[in-house]
Design a protein around this motif. Structure first.
Motif, PDB file in Angstrom:
ATOM      1  N   VAL A  21       0.666  -0.999  -0.445  1.00  0.00           N
ATOM      2  CA  VAL A  21      -0.037   0.266  -0.376  1.00  0.00           C
ATOM      3  C   VAL A  21       1.230   1.215   0.280  1.00  0.00           C
ATOM      4  O   VAL A  21       0.812   1.971  -0.953  1.00  0.00           O
ATOM      5  CB  VAL A  21      -1.038  -0.185   1.373  1.00  0.00           C
ATOM      6  N   PRO A  22       2.052   1.400   1.059  1.00  0.00           N
ATOM      7  CA  PRO A  22       2.531   2.837   1.008  1.00  0.00           C
ATOM      8  C   PRO A  22       3.150   2.388  -0.733  1.00  0.00           C
ATOM      9  O   PRO A  22       3.879   4.205  -1.536  1.00  0.00           O
ATOM     10  CB  PRO A  22       3.789   2.464   1.994  1.00  0.00           C
ATOM     11  N   LEU A  23       3.047   1.925  -1.328  1.00  0.00           N
ATOM     12  CA  LEU A  23       4.449   1.862  -2.955  1.00  0.00           C
ATOM     13  C   LEU A  23       3.392   2.449  -3.671  1.00  0.00           C
ATOM     14  O   LEU A  23       3.738   3.164  -4.126  1.00  0.00           O
ATOM     15  CB  LEU A  23       4.641   0.648  -3.240  1.00  0.00           C
ATOM     16  N   VAL A  24       2.827   1.857  -3.670  1.00  0.00           N
ATOM     17  CA  VAL A  24       0.970   2.564  -4.787  1.00  0.00           C
ATOM     18  C   VAL A  24       0.912   3.749  -4.143  1.00  0.00           C
ATOM     19  O   VAL A  24       0.781   4.684  -5.292  1.00  0.00           O
ATOM     20  CB  VAL A  24      -0.188   1.636  -4.195  1.00  0.00           C
ATOM     21  N   ALA A  25       0.590   4.146  -3.161  1.00  0.00           N
ATOM     22  CA  ALA A  25       0.439   5.738  -2.795  1.00  0.00           C
ATOM     23  C   ALA A  25       1.753   6.616  -2.853  1.00  0.00           C
ATOM     24  O   ALA A  25       1.607   7.241  -2.800  1.00  0.00           O
ATOM     25  CB  ALA A  25       0.275   5.717  -1.098  1.00  0.00           C
TER      26      ALA A  25
END
Length: 307
Positions: free
Chosen positions: A224-228
Motif C-alpha cells: 500500500v505505501p508503494l502504491v501511495a
C-alpha cells in the motif's frame, strides 16, 4: 397546581381537557389506547385523578411534539423505557430517514442533470440502486462470496477498509458511482473474474485459504505505501512474498513454471474490475484499497515474466 389538579381529586374529562389544553376527543383516544387510567362515575362518566392524569397527558403532549410514536410513548408511561432512551431511539430513526431523503434527493438531481439522451439509462441505473443501504449490503455479500474460505471476522475487517458506505450527504456523482457499483456486482460473471484475480489459477489446490489470506494481508501492508508513493511495479521482495504465499498455500515452490501458472487466465486486466476499483476510489478518496495493491502486484508479476 390548580384547584382542579389537587392530588386525589377526581375530575371529569371536560375539566381535564380545560386544564391541559387537549380536546375531549384526544383524551378519549388516549384512554382507549390504554395510556390514561380512569374510573366510571355512578352516571357512567369517565373520571380521572387530576394530578396523575394531568402529569401523564402533559408528558404525552410533549413527547408527541418531538415526533415520538404512541408505542414509544406508552413504553415511557409504563416504565419499559426512559425518556432518554425513547428520545435517542427517535433520533436514530430520524438519522436513517434523513439519509434516505438525502439519497433520494441526490438521485433525483442525477436524473434531472443528465443529458436528455442519457436520462433513460441513468433512470434505469438509479432505479436499481434507490436505497444506499441495500446497495451497501449487496457489496458486502459480493465480497463475502469472493472471500468465502476466509473466517468471517477477517472478512468484516476487509469490508470495513475496502467497501465504501453510502455517503450521508451524497452528491450526484456519489449516487451514480454507487449505483454503477451495484450494477457491476449484480453481474455473476464478475464474481468469477474477481475470484480468479484473488485466488489465481487452480484455487482448489489451496490447502488453507485463511492462511493465504493472512499472508496476503501482511504483504498488502507493505505494498500500500508503494502504491501511495507512486512507485512503479517491479520485481523484488514484495513480488517474491506474493508468489511464495500462493506457492506455499498449494504445497509448491516458487519457480518460473509456478509464476506462469499464476498468470494463467489472469483476469486482472478485466475492464469491469478496474472500473469497480475506480468507482470505489472515487467514493473512498485517497485511501489505498486492496484492489489497487493487488493490481500493483499483478503488474509486477507480469512485467517480470516478460523481462
Amino acid at each position: 397546581m390548580t384547584d382542579d389538579t389537587r392530588a386525589g381529586v377526581p375530575v371529569s374529562i371536560g375539566e381535564l381537557a380545560r386544564s391541559t389544553g387537549l380536546s375531549v376527543r384526544t383524551i378519549r383516544f388516549y384512554c382507549d389506547e390504554g395510556m390514561l387510567e380512569f374510573q366510571r362515575s355512578g352516571g357512567g362518566h369517565r373520571m380521572f385523578d387530576a394530578a396523575t392524569a394531568t402529569e401523564r397527558l402533559l408528558l404525552v403532549r410533549r413527547l408527541r411534539a418531538l415526533g415520538l410514536g404512541l408505542g414509544a410513548i406508552t413504553d415511557v408511561l409504563d416504565g419499559r423505557q426512559s425518556i432518554g432512551e425513547a428520545v435517542a431511539d427517535e433520533s436514530a430513526r430520524l438519522d436513517v430517514e434523513f439519509r434516505s431523503l438525502a439519497w433520494r434527493r441526490a438521485s433525483l438531481r442525477a436524473v434531472e442533470t443528465a443529458l436528455p439522451t442519457d436520462r433513460a439509462d441513468r433512470l434505469g441505473l438509479l432505479a436499481a440502486a434507490h436505497d444506499g443501504g441495500a446497495v451497501h449490503d449487496a457489496l458486502i455479500q459480493f465480497w463475502r462470496r469472493i472471500l468465502a474460505p476466509v473466517p468471517r471476522r477477517y472478512i468484516d475487517l476487509w469490508v470495513c477498509w475496502n467497501v465504501p458506505e453510502p455517503p450521508a450527504e451524497p452528491s450526484v456523482d456519489d449516487v451514480v458511482a454507487y449505483a454503477e457499483l451495484a450494477a457491476l456486482v449484480a453481474d455473476p460473471t464478475l464474481n468469477s473474474a474477481v475470484r480468479h484475480q484473488y485466488w489465481r489459477s487452480q484455487p482448489y489446490a489451496i490447502r488453507d485459504g485463511g492462511r493465504l489470506y493472512l499472508d496476503m494481508g501482511n504483504l498488502m501492508k507493505d505494498v500500500v505505501p508503494l502504491v501511495a508513493e507512486g512507485v512503479r511495479p517491479h520485481p523484488g521482495n514484495e513480488l517474491d512474498r506474493f508468489v511464495h504465499a500462493h506457492a506455499t498455500a498449494r504445497g509448491e515452490r516458487d519457480s518460473p513454471r509456478f509464476r506462469a501458472q499464476l498468470l494463467h487466465g489472469a483476469t486482472d486486466d478485466d475492464f469491469r474490475i478496474h472500473r469497480y476499483w475506480d468507482l470505489t476510489a472515487q467514493l473512498l478518496g485517497p485511501r489505498i484499497t486492496v484492489g489497487r495493491a493487488h493490481d500493483w502486484l499483478y503488474n509486477a508479476l507480469a512485467h517480470s515474466a516478460n523481462a
